[in-house]
Design an enzyme around this catalytic site. Sequence first.
Site, PDB file in Angstrom:
ATOM      1  N   ASP A  97      48.719  52.717   8.335  1.00 21.86           N
ATOM      2  CA  ASP A  97      48.390  52.046   7.080  1.00 21.86           C
ATOM      3  C   ASP A  97      49.443  52.505   6.051  1.00 21.86           C
ATOM      4  OD1 ASP A  97      47.247  50.487   5.168  1.00 21.86           O
ATOM      5  OD2 ASP A  97      45.220  51.232   5.419  1.00 21.86           O
TER       6      ASP A  97
HETATM    7  C1  BGC Z   1      45.347  48.622   3.308  1.00 29.75           C
HETATM    8  C2  BGC Z   1      45.509  47.776   4.553  1.00 29.75           C
HETATM    9  C3  BGC Z   1      46.597  46.762   4.344  1.00 29.75           C
HETATM   10  C4  BGC Z   1      47.863  47.473   3.950  1.00 29.75           C
HETATM   11  C5  BGC Z   1      49.044  46.545   3.762  1.00 29.75           C
HETATM   12  C6  BGC Z   1      46.662  49.158   2.780  1.00 29.75           C
HETATM   13  O1  BGC Z   1      46.501  49.747   1.554  1.00 29.75           O
HETATM   14  O2  BGC Z   1      44.473  49.694   3.587  1.00 29.75           O
HETATM   15  O3  BGC Z   1      44.293  47.183   4.880  1.00 29.75           O
HETATM   16  O4  BGC Z   1      46.760  46.005   5.515  1.00 29.75           O
HETATM   17  O5  BGC Z   1      47.652  48.156   2.740  1.00 29.75           O
HETATM   18  O6  BGC Z   1      48.970  45.824   2.610  1.00 29.75           O
END
Ligand code: BGC
Length: 775
Positions: A300
Amino acid sequence: MRNLIIYLLLVLGMGCRPLANQPNNTAAVPASSAINQVKDPEMDRFVNDLLAKMTLEEKIGQLNLLAVGFDVTGPVVSKNVDENIRQGKVGGVFNTFTPTAARKLQEFAVNNTRLKIPLLFGYDVIHGHRTIFPIPLGLSTSWDLTAIEKSARIAAEEASADGLNWVFSPMVDIARDARWGRIAEGSGEDPWFGAQVAKAMIKGYQGNDLTQNNTVLACLKHFALYGAAEAGRDYGTTDMSRQRMYNEYFLPYKAAVEAGVGSVMTSFNEVDGIPATGNKWLLTDVLRQQWGFNGLVVTDYTAINEMVAHGVGSEAEAGELALKAGTDMDMVGEVFIKHLGRSVKENKVTEAEINQACRRILEAKYKLGLFQDPYRYTNESRTAIIMQPEFLAAARDIARKSMVLLKNKNNALPLKQSGSIALIGPLANRQRDLIGNWSAAGDWKQAVSVEQGIRNVVGNKVKINYAQGANIADDEQMIKRLNAHGGNLDIDNRSSAAMIQEAVRVARSSDVIVAVVGESQGMSGEAASRSDISLPGQQLELLKALKKTGKPLVVVLMNGRPLALPWEEQNADAILETWFAGTQAGNAIADVLFGLYNPSGKLTTTFPQAVGQVPLFYNHKNTGRPFGGDLLDKYKSRYLDVTNEPLYPFGFGLSYTTFGYGKPQLSKTAIKAGESLEVTVAVKNTGNYDGEEVVQLYIQDLVGSVTRPVKELKNFRKISLKKGESQEVKFAITPDDLKFYNSALEYVLEPGDFKVFIGPNSRDVQEMRFSVQKN
Ligand code: BGC
């Protein structure tokens, strides 16, 4: 905005390069059809050849995923993108879309790097791309797996037409704490149900052939246990027994892997004391060895960097830990490209480990057909499909199906298509909130408001008298926080009393009140936990004042989580939960309000009476002192100030018609281990409208070597019955439905006594018993 400027500079910088400059060393490769195939010798040969040509730096470069483009979805954005790409230091980007933008970036990568390896283009396509569907929690309350799959199919059609080949969805984290804002992004509290939704979405996104230009790589997230954050606070610590992981929280992740999901995103939290991104047991032993996952694992957003704050060591050490654990791609954090070269020199990681991670990224690109044609997803002409009428019709259909009728005293709904309506409330003519959080490239200005939807559906037959009545929120700090991240909350500066007075006046001169109240979309989703889950601001005061007018009070809710609504339940005439229902929300809400569609949604999360009850979920354990309902019975598992009952149980939802359940019949009351049995129940539409019912089957294993929950959903059927019609619904109960993970984490069926429950929700069930005998 800042990001848009960075992006434009990037695109302009590349603008003079001829579009037709095609790569010349992208050897012809055969289409790979099966997504999760265990062996593909052609792919192996291709990737081996490519890896053999790559320098260590180029391999590490593939492990780098940068945020660049139109959207900002995390705390930092990537810099020097073009230079990094030119140096072969980027494997993929996310937040860049439109075929023009994606093509320019792809050409830049292909034409300016030694090996001309194409980029992955990812994005948070969570509940639709341009045509926005209800938030995932709303999709789940439709209990319509075909419609859910279709929503993912349409999202994939639009995303792939818009330059994207990778979507960061489905989010399958089980969530039982209504305070957690990201409860909006998943399918609720039930593991078995979550698994079914996960499979449907993956099928919708990936289809059967990833090389098609209308399918995209799905990304299962957030692995693992992200939804169990302590105190419901986002990014909070998670700590649970392996028992609970295997029997409850892991189910949807495992089902997604079995359904062939092509990628997995790690979660921010720790699992068993080790951050998920650096947890070898989780990412290698469980995910790859036990479940057979062979796709790519991406972190993430800056999750490797965040391991430093978790307390695992320096950034370089965090990177080493992550790679060794089984993480392949580093999202935004640039830890891998910064440190892994040196880590290899210092023998902290091996080149073989880097090869492994790089191989998985190259394989994903191969499976997507990018080596055959890096521009497969950048065909301008395909954008014509975006938001086509058929997609909007599907969005309206599933939006209607997602709505849950929570109360309908004296058939207050459906409304007559005559007379006058007092349309009151801060969400009654809003558009921004309707497409919800994580609405990707959705344009909220195209969302149909409730007011507009009513006009579209009943035209001039009904007179609409509008008053805002209240702001969504009054707390200035809260408004500031929401608006800092795209909340677009405009605040009416009149006093609350003046706004309420106006609404009351409007209500008095109308036949019925439709009060559209709830949360703003920014109050759920990422980093949007709430400690108070009642209606924010003065909205409850508004409802109380409206109630005093004596006019029928219909409450239309918009929110991204279960809310605590005890006053509303006691006092409203009707309550319709609509979540944030997407681009077509207003039309769909009007369809339901006026009876053009008979509501059929059922809750997938328990609604508590009070926030102090959370986490509250139907499939809990019994305890040694279960509460039997007598408040004077002191030494029981209960509160002094509130009963253990939910306000609305899991699986609950009403219809404009009524359904009668006959007495369920079991085909056998005793079976041998390994055998199946059947349960049959007659369901009759006993009311005045055609309608749909979700017939639910739960079981309880009464004695286990580890204790079992009081009830577990094991099957359901959504049936459609005309007025007066009945149907026999048959379920098979298979050995798999009776198994669980024992204390050695073996998946076993233990002979003994079981209960079966059938009913319209998890509470109002009829029960039967059967036993499983040893062979
Ligand atoms: C979130 C994810 C997301 C990623 C990319 C993160 O902060 O937890 O769910 O896919 O950002 O935007």
